[in-house]
Design a protein around this motif. Sequence first.
Motif, PDB file in Angstrom:
ATOM      1  N   LYS A 242       1.023  -1.342  -0.085  1.00 28.09           N
ATOM      2  CA  LYS A 242      -0.017  -0.088  -0.008  1.00 28.09           C
ATOM      3  C   LYS A 242       0.919   1.236   0.018  1.00 28.09           C
ATOM      4  CE  LYS A 242      -3.366   2.218   2.410  1.00 28.09           C
ATOM      5  NZ  LYS A 242      -4.488   2.307   3.950  1.00 28.09           N
ATOM      6  N   GLN A 243       2.011   1.360   0.764  1.00 29.38           N
ATOM      7  CA  GLN A 243       2.740   2.280   0.888  1.00 29.38           C
ATOM      8  C   GLN A 243       3.644   2.600  -0.463  1.00 29.38           C
ATOM      9  OE1 GLN A 243       2.464   4.538   3.247  1.00 29.38           O
ATOM     10  NE2 GLN A 243       0.909   3.277   4.217  1.00 29.38           N
ATOM     11  N   VAL A 244       4.002   1.399  -0.897  1.00 23.15           N
ATOM     12  CA  VAL A 244       4.609   1.493  -2.462  1.00 23.15           C
ATOM     13  C   VAL A 244       3.726   2.017  -3.291  1.00 23.15           C
ATOM     14  CG1 VAL A 244       5.795   0.223  -4.170  1.00 23.15           C
ATOM     15  CG2 VAL A 244       6.348  -0.005  -1.690  1.00 23.15           C
ATOM     16  N   LEU A 245       2.578   1.697  -3.494  1.00 18.70           N
ATOM     17  CA  LEU A 245       1.700   2.289  -4.300  1.00 18.70           C
ATOM     18  C   LEU A 245       1.182   3.792  -4.186  1.00 18.70           C
ATOM     19  CD1 LEU A 245      -0.595   1.716  -6.623  1.00 18.70           C
ATOM     20  CD2 LEU A 245      -2.221   0.861  -4.886  1.00 18.70           C
ATOM     21  N   ARG A 246       1.203   4.293  -2.782  1.00 22.91           N
ATOM     22  CA  ARG A 246       0.856   5.434  -2.286  1.00 22.91           C
ATOM     23  C   ARG A 246       2.221   6.314  -3.032  1.00 22.91           C
ATOM     24  NH1 ARG A 246       1.485   6.678   2.557  1.00 22.91           N
ATOM     25  NH2 ARG A 246       0.350   8.739   2.436  1.00 22.91           N
TER      26      ARG A 246
ATOM     27  N   LEU B 147       2.695  13.268   4.942  1.00 20.03           N
ATOM     28  CA  LEU B 147       1.971  13.848   5.743  1.00 20.03           C
ATOM     29  C   LEU B 147       0.905  12.977   6.298  1.00 20.03           C
ATOM     30  CD1 LEU B 147       1.352  17.438   4.392  1.00 20.03           C
ATOM     31  CD2 LEU B 147       2.503  16.970   6.381  1.00 20.03           C
ATOM     32  N   PHE B 148       0.427  11.998   5.274  1.00 19.95           N
ATOM     33  CA  PHE B 148      -0.729  11.082   5.806  1.00 19.95           C
ATOM     34  C   PHE B 148      -0.120   9.660   5.722  1.00 19.95           C
ATOM     35  CE2 PHE B 148      -2.880  13.910   2.275  1.00 19.95           C
ATOM     36  CZ  PHE B 148      -3.191  14.888   3.294  1.00 19.95           C
ATOM     37  N   LEU B 149       1.162   9.513   6.329  1.00 22.62           N
ATOM     38  CA  LEU B 149       1.389   8.265   6.769  1.00 22.62           C
ATOM     39  C   LEU B 149       0.871   7.792   7.965  1.00 22.62           C
ATOM     40  CD1 LEU B 149       5.273   8.702   6.351  1.00 22.62           C
ATOM     41  CD2 LEU B 149       3.863   7.037   5.241  1.00 22.62           C
ATOM     42  N   PRO B 150       0.664   6.530   8.374  1.00 23.33           N
ATOM     43  CA  PRO B 150      -0.217   6.192   9.499  1.00 23.33           C
ATOM     44  C   PRO B 150       0.645   6.460  10.845  1.00 23.33           C
ATOM     45  CG  PRO B 150       0.479   4.145   8.109  1.00 23.33           C
ATOM     46  CD  PRO B 150       1.169   5.470   7.512  1.00 23.33           C
ATOM     47  N   LEU B 151      -0.034   7.131  11.834  1.00 20.32           N
ATOM     48  CA  LEU B 151       0.545   7.624  12.905  1.00 20.32           C
ATOM     49  C   LEU B 151       1.370   7.019  13.706  1.00 20.32           C
ATOM     50  CD1 LEU B 151      -3.017   9.153  14.356  1.00 20.32           C
ATOM     51  CD2 LEU B 151      -1.058  10.526  12.996  1.00 20.32           C
ATOM     52  N   GLY B 152       1.528   5.735  13.564  1.00 20.30           N
ATOM     53  CA  GLY B 152       2.339   4.627  14.368  1.00 20.30           C
ATOM     54  C   GLY B 152       3.917   4.614  13.812  1.00 20.30           C
TER      55      GLY B 152
ATOM     56  N   ASP C 217      -7.570  11.301  24.455  1.00 20.99           N
ATOM     57  CA  ASP C 217      -7.434  10.089  24.435  1.00 20.99           C
ATOM     58  C   ASP C 217      -6.302   9.407  23.877  1.00 20.99           C
ATOM     59  OD1 ASP C 217      -9.712   9.961  25.977  1.00 20.99           O
ATOM     60  OD2 ASP C 217     -11.197   9.853  24.376  1.00 20.99           O
ATOM     61  N   GLY C 218      -5.410  10.065  23.257  1.00 20.11           N
ATOM     62  CA  GLY C 218      -4.432   9.911  22.230  1.00 20.11           C
ATOM     63  C   GLY C 218      -4.865   9.285  20.906  1.00 20.11           C
ATOM     64  N   TYR C 219      -3.909   8.942  20.385  1.00 22.61           N
ATOM     65  CA  TYR C 219      -4.057   8.269  18.773  1.00 22.61           C
ATOM     66  C   TYR C 219      -4.213   6.679  18.846  1.00 22.61           C
ATOM     67  CZ  TYR C 219      -2.269  13.031  17.356  1.00 22.61           C
ATOM     68  OH  TYR C 219      -2.127  14.427  17.392  1.00 22.61           O
ATOM     69  N   ASP C 220      -4.891   6.279  17.791  1.00 21.16           N
ATOM     70  CA  ASP C 220      -4.801   4.984  17.397  1.00 21.16           C
ATOM     71  C   ASP C 220      -3.542   4.767  16.629  1.00 21.16           C
ATOM     72  OD1 ASP C 220      -5.268   2.179  17.118  1.00 21.16           O
ATOM     73  OD2 ASP C 220      -7.055   2.413  16.179  1.00 21.16           O
ATOM     74  N   ALA C 221      -2.639   3.831  16.709  1.00 20.30           N
ATOM     75  CA  ALA C 221      -1.253   3.637  16.051  1.00 20.30           C
ATOM     76  C   ALA C 221      -1.788   3.355  14.465  1.00 20.30           C
ATOM     77  CB  ALA C 221      -0.258   2.675  16.616  1.00 20.30           C
ATOM     78  N   VAL C 222      -2.726   2.420  14.201  1.00 23.77           N
ATOM     79  CA  VAL C 222      -2.900   2.057  13.205  1.00 23.77           C
ATOM     80  C   VAL C 222      -3.755   3.340  12.134  1.00 23.77           C
ATOM     81  CG1 VAL C 222      -2.970  -0.375  13.671  1.00 23.77           C
ATOM     82  CG2 VAL C 222      -5.100   1.117  13.716  1.00 23.77           C
TER      83      VAL C 222
END
Length: 175
Positions: free
Chosen positions: A9-13, A44-49, A98-103
Amino acid sequence: MKIVGLLLKQVLRYAVYTLVHVLIISRLVLFDAGWCFLYLGFVLFLPLGTPVVVQLLLAFGIGLTMDIFYDTGGLHAAAAVLLAFVRPAVLRLLRPRDGYDAVDAVNVHFMGPAWFLTYLGVLVLVHHLAFFLLELGSFRHFGFTLEKVGVSWAFTCVALLIVQLLFFPVRRSRQ
């Protein structure tokens, strides 16, 4: 299997952001002073984790790719790496109670428009200031450089907001 899917998915992005920027967006100029840096959406839009080292390497990779296409001698790479370096601090400043969800990835639908526009505005401004000041190499034409930063900042923020609204999911995926 999940890691392979995430990697693909990241390679495609990466490929989509690079191709769209190089083939289409790079030809758009606003008022002879503003350029859209759509490729920043990849960082900028990478997963937060995503680990900071991975963010830095990915930012360097996409920045170097832009430098190769535009013969800019490392300007894109330097500014993109600075963006990736500052990103965790901005995320810490904007962290919800409540923090972020890492995924999760950065998403205007999940985070809300105020959070998203603050995040986007600050990081795009950091990138653009670094890029255009490095491009200038002095303070000789500082006023015109600030004009380019402002117009490009607005152009890039609007373009990335449109990308978010059109191509990012409205609902969280169930896991």
